[in-house]
Design an enzyme around this catalytic site. Sequence first.
Site, PDB file in Angstrom:
ATOM      1  N   GLU A 100       0.824  -1.202   0.000  1.00  0.00           N
ATOM      2  CA  GLU A 100       0.000   0.000   0.000  1.00  0.00           C
ATOM      3  C   GLU A 100       0.862   1.256   0.000  1.00  0.00           C
ATOM      4  OE1 GLU A 100      -2.508  -0.251   3.454  1.00  0.00           O
ATOM      5  OE2 GLU A 100      -2.903  -2.381   3.118  1.00  0.00           O
ATOM      6  N   CYS A 113       3.461   8.418   1.401  1.00  0.00           N
ATOM      7  CA  CYS A 113       3.917   7.413   2.356  1.00  0.00           C
ATOM      8  C   CYS A 113       4.138   6.128   1.572  1.00  0.00           C
ATOM      9  CB  CYS A 113       2.857   7.230   3.441  1.00  0.00           C
ATOM     10  SG  CYS A 113       3.325   6.064   4.734  1.00  0.00           S
ATOM     11  N   CYS A 120       5.818  -7.159   7.168  1.00  0.00           N
ATOM     12  CA  CYS A 120       6.878  -6.674   8.050  1.00  0.00           C
ATOM     13  C   CYS A 120       7.226  -7.757   9.050  1.00  0.00           C
ATOM     14  CB  CYS A 120       6.416  -5.413   8.789  1.00  0.00           C
ATOM     15  SG  CYS A 120       7.698  -4.670   9.838  1.00  0.00           S
ATOM     16  N   CYS A 124       5.181  -5.895  15.584  1.00  0.00           N
ATOM     17  CA  CYS A 124       4.584  -5.009  16.585  1.00  0.00           C
ATOM     18  C   CYS A 124       3.090  -5.332  16.693  1.00  0.00           C
ATOM     19  CB  CYS A 124       4.789  -3.555  16.189  1.00  0.00           C
ATOM     20  SG  CYS A 124       6.539  -3.086  16.026  1.00  0.00           S
ATOM     21  N   CYS A 127       0.207  -3.031  15.195  1.00  0.00           N
ATOM     22  CA  CYS A 127       0.373  -2.607  13.802  1.00  0.00           C
ATOM     23  C   CYS A 127      -0.213  -3.643  12.854  1.00  0.00           C
ATOM     24  CB  CYS A 127       1.857  -2.398  13.507  1.00  0.00           C
ATOM     25  SG  CYS A 127       2.233  -2.071  11.776  1.00  0.00           S
ATOM     26  N   GLU A 176       9.770  -2.476   7.538  1.00  0.00           N
ATOM     27  CA  GLU A 176      10.831  -1.804   8.288  1.00  0.00           C
ATOM     28  C   GLU A 176      11.920  -1.434   7.276  1.00  0.00           C
ATOM     29  OE1 GLU A 176      13.802  -0.231  10.176  1.00  0.00           O
ATOM     30  OE2 GLU A 176      11.950  -0.585  11.312  1.00  0.00           O
ATOM     31  N   SER A 209      12.103   5.933   8.346  1.00  0.00           N
ATOM     32  CA  SER A 209      11.716   5.534   9.698  1.00  0.00           C
ATOM     33  C   SER A 209      12.327   4.185  10.056  1.00  0.00           C
ATOM     34  CB  SER A 209      10.193   5.452   9.821  1.00  0.00           C
ATOM     35  OG  SER A 209       9.692   4.396   9.028  1.00  0.00           O
ATOM     36  N   SER A 232      10.815   5.136  15.646  1.00  0.00           N
ATOM     37  CA  SER A 232       9.542   4.703  16.228  1.00  0.00           C
ATOM     38  C   SER A 232       9.825   4.122  17.611  1.00  0.00           C
ATOM     39  CB  SER A 232       8.881   3.653  15.319  1.00  0.00           C
ATOM     40  OG  SER A 232       8.579   4.212  14.067  1.00  0.00           O
ATOM     41  N   LEU A 233       9.636   4.950  18.641  1.00  0.00           N
ATOM     42  CA  LEU A 233      10.029   4.551  19.993  1.00  0.00           C
ATOM     43  C   LEU A 233       8.876   3.875  20.739  1.00  0.00           C
ATOM     44  CD1 LEU A 233      12.644   4.835  21.700  1.00  0.00           C
ATOM     45  CD2 LEU A 233      11.522   6.743  22.850  1.00  0.00           C
ATOM     46  N   ASN A 311      -4.316   4.509  15.122  1.00  0.00           N
ATOM     47  CA  ASN A 311      -5.390   4.168  14.192  1.00  0.00           C
ATOM     48  C   ASN A 311      -5.664   2.683  14.379  1.00  0.00           C
ATOM     49  OD1 ASN A 311      -7.198   3.956  12.113  1.00  0.00           O
ATOM     50  ND2 ASN A 311      -5.875   4.914  10.578  1.00  0.00           N
ATOM     51  N   CYS A 354      -1.457   1.402   7.672  1.00  0.00           N
ATOM     52  CA  CYS A 354      -0.861   0.590   6.620  1.00  0.00           C
ATOM     53  C   CYS A 354      -0.975  -0.884   6.960  1.00  0.00           C
ATOM     54  CB  CYS A 354       0.597   0.971   6.409  1.00  0.00           C
ATOM     55  SG  CYS A 354       0.776   2.356   5.288  1.00  0.00           S
TER      56      CYS A 354
END
Length: 363
Positions: A100, A113, A120, A124, A127, A176, A209, A232-233, A311, A354
Site C-alpha cells: 500500500e 507514504c 513486516c 509489533c 500494527c 521496516e 523511519s 519509532s520509539l 489508528n 498501513c
Amino acid sequence: MSAPRRGKPPRHFVDLSAAERGEAMAQAGQPAFRAKQLATHYFSHLTTDPADMSDLPAAGRDELVGTLFPPLLAPIRTLTADAGTTVKTLWRLHDGVKVESVLMRYPGRATLCVSSQVGCGMACPFCATGQLGLTRNMSAAEIVEQVRLAARALARGEIAGGPGRLSNLVFMGMGEPMANYAAVLAAVRAFIAPQPEGFGVSARNVTVSTVGLVPAIDKLAAEGLPVTLALSLHAPDDALRRELVPITTRWTVDEALDAAKRYYDATARRVSIEYALIRDMNDQGWRADMLAEKLTARGRGWVHVNPIPLNPTPGSIWTASEPAVEAEFVDRLRARGIPTTIRDTRGSDIDGACGQLAAEEGP
C-alpha cells in the site's frame, strides 16, 4: 491458472547502475546516450509508455522500453478521503503480493507514504502490517515506482486541487525500511538525484523511519545524505518497549536514542521520535516525563516528538488514547522544552493504518 511464484522482481531500469544502463544499451544495439533519454522519460516525464518517447527510433522502441520497464505495480483498490486530497492505493506486485501507499495533499505540499517491504517482520502487536508477517523485501524499482505513479497522478491533475508536484516522501508504509537497507538506500538516491537521473526531491524532504535497528542507523549516518531519521520509539522504558516492539530485545531504549543522537551529530538533521499513543498502555503522564528526561539528557534541539493517535485495526485490543490523556502527554513534553506535534492521522475512514487493505484483500 497457477499462482505467480513469489520472488525477485524482473530487472528494471531503476535497478541498474549507470554502467549497467550503458551495457543494456549496447546489448540492444543502441548508443549510450539512449540511457539518458530513457531516464528523462522516467524521472522527468514520469512515463514508461513507448508511445510517449518519440525521440527514440520507432524501430525497436517497444522492445527496448518493454525490456527495461517491465510492469511492477498494478492498482487493485483506490480509496479517497479528505475531499479527495488523501488517496490510498493497494498495489499488486509482479508475483501477486500486495503493498500500500498513501498520497496526502496539503496546502503547499504533497507527501507520499511509501512501502519498502511486503508485510513486516518486526511483529509489533498494534500494527496491521506487523500482524501480516514478512513476505519479502521490495526491490528499489518497486519502491521508486510508487513515487513515479504518485508524481504522475499529481502532475496530471488527478488528485483534488489540480496539477501539482510531489514534494515529500516518507518511509512509513508497510515494512521496516532499515531491514531492506540496500534497496531503500538505492531508492532514496533515486528520489534525491537531480533530474533526469532522479526525481530531484530535496533530501531534507525524505524521511526514513525505523523501529531502532541500531547498526543500520549508524550506517545511514555515514552515508552523507541529509535525510530525516524517524525513530519509532513508542515507549521510554525497556520492559514496555519489548512488548510493543519485540525486535528491540536486541537494543535498549538508551541504545536506540544514543544511535539517533549520533545520527543528528553526523547530519545536523533533527530526529523525529514517533510515539503511537495507546490507551492505558503507554500514555501515562509519568512515561511522558521519563521520555522527556531521556531526550533532554542527550542535549537540546536535536529531536522533535510526534505523538500519533493510534489508528486501531479491526478486532484489535489496542486503541487510541483519550483526548484529555493525549493533551496531558503533549503538555508534559512541551513543559520540558521538547518540540512536540501531534501527527496528522489522515485516512482513518479509509483503513488508514498501513496493512489494513492488504489484510482485507488476503493473499
